[in-house]
Design a protein around this motif. Sequence first.
Motif, PDB file in Angstrom:
ATOM      1  N   LEU A   1      69.843  62.570 -13.186  1.00  0.00           N
ATOM      2  CA  LEU A   1      69.587  61.335 -13.229  1.00  0.00           C
ATOM      3  C   LEU A   1      69.879  60.723 -11.739  1.00  0.00           C
ATOM      4  O   LEU A   1      70.611  61.194 -10.911  1.00  0.00           O
ATOM      5  CB  LEU A   1      70.947  60.659 -13.953  1.00  0.00           C
TER       6      LEU A   1
ATOM      7  N   LYS B   1      69.062  55.299 -12.113  1.00  0.00           N
ATOM      8  CA  LYS B   1      69.056  55.119 -13.497  1.00  0.00           C
ATOM      9  C   LYS B   1      67.482  54.989 -13.984  1.00  0.00           C
ATOM     10  O   LYS B   1      66.990  54.371 -14.785  1.00  0.00           O
ATOM     11  CB  LYS B   1      69.418  53.514 -13.612  1.00  0.00           C
TER      12      LYS B   1
ATOM     13  N   VAL C   1      69.828  58.865 -21.787  1.00  0.00           N
ATOM     14  CA  VAL C   1      70.648  60.001 -20.761  1.00  0.00           C
ATOM     15  C   VAL C   1      71.743  60.804 -21.400  1.00  0.00           C
ATOM     16  O   VAL C   1      72.556  60.130 -22.288  1.00  0.00           O
ATOM     17  CB  VAL C   1      71.508  58.933 -19.684  1.00  0.00           C
ATOM     18  N   ASN C   2      71.906  61.830 -21.085  1.00  0.00           N
ATOM     19  CA  ASN C   2      72.878  62.929 -21.186  1.00  0.00           C
ATOM     20  C   ASN C   2      73.992  62.570 -20.277  1.00  0.00           C
ATOM     21  O   ASN C   2      73.942  63.126 -19.128  1.00  0.00           O
ATOM     22  CB  ASN C   2      72.309  64.162 -21.308  1.00  0.00           C
ATOM     23  N   GLU C   3      74.941  61.937 -20.556  1.00  0.00           N
ATOM     24  CA  GLU C   3      75.927  61.347 -19.597  1.00  0.00           C
ATOM     25  C   GLU C   3      76.724  62.609 -19.126  1.00  0.00           C
ATOM     26  O   GLU C   3      77.290  62.584 -17.988  1.00  0.00           O
ATOM     27  CB  GLU C   3      77.101  60.502 -20.331  1.00  0.00           C
ATOM     28  N   ASN C   4      77.000  63.822 -20.121  1.00  0.00           N
ATOM     29  CA  ASN C   4      77.857  65.015 -19.778  1.00  0.00           C
ATOM     30  C   ASN C   4      77.152  65.621 -18.667  1.00  0.00           C
ATOM     31  O   ASN C   4      77.852  66.166 -17.666  1.00  0.00           O
ATOM     32  CB  ASN C   4      77.793  65.841 -20.783  1.00  0.00           C
TER      33      ASN C   4
ATOM     34  N   GLU D   1      74.416  64.317 -16.472  1.00  0.00           N
ATOM     35  CA  GLU D   1      73.910  62.981 -15.739  1.00  0.00           C
ATOM     36  C   GLU D   1      72.317  63.401 -15.732  1.00  0.00           C
ATOM     37  O   GLU D   1      71.930  63.259 -14.584  1.00  0.00           O
ATOM     38  CB  GLU D   1      74.581  62.988 -14.588  1.00  0.00           C
TER      39      GLU D   1
END
Length: 114
Positions: A32, A35, A95-98, A100
Motif C-alpha cells: 500500500l 491509498k 486493503v489487507n490491513e495486516n 498493508e
Amino acid sequence: MIHLSRISTSHLVASGFSLAAALSLVACSVELGPKEVSATDLEKVGVEKLTEIAGRKPDGLKCPDALPAEAGSEVRCVLTDGKQRIGVTFTSKGVNENEEKVNFTIQVDDKPMN
C-alpha cells in the motif's frame, strides 16, 4: 514486494493475441502506497503476469490512472501486441490491513478493441 496468485486462465482465441495461454483473471496484491496502486505498478504487474502465464512478453500495457485502494474501484488499461489492442480491467478488492497491501484482480477482455 508484489504477490500474485493465479485464479484462472483462458485462451484468447478470438483476440488474435498469439499466446498459447493468456491471462484471464488473476488475484494480486501490492504494498500500500498513498491509498492507491500507481499506474506504473499496475502496468508492471500486468506485464509480469502475462509474461509468466503466456511465456512471452506483450508489446506493452498502458494504464491511464492509479487504482484506488477502495474495494470495487476499477481502472481500464490497454494491452498492445503488434497491431492488436486488448482491454484489461484492474479491480480493487480492498486493503489487507495486516500486511498493508492492496488486493486486486486483473481481467483481460475476450476480444480485441475496435
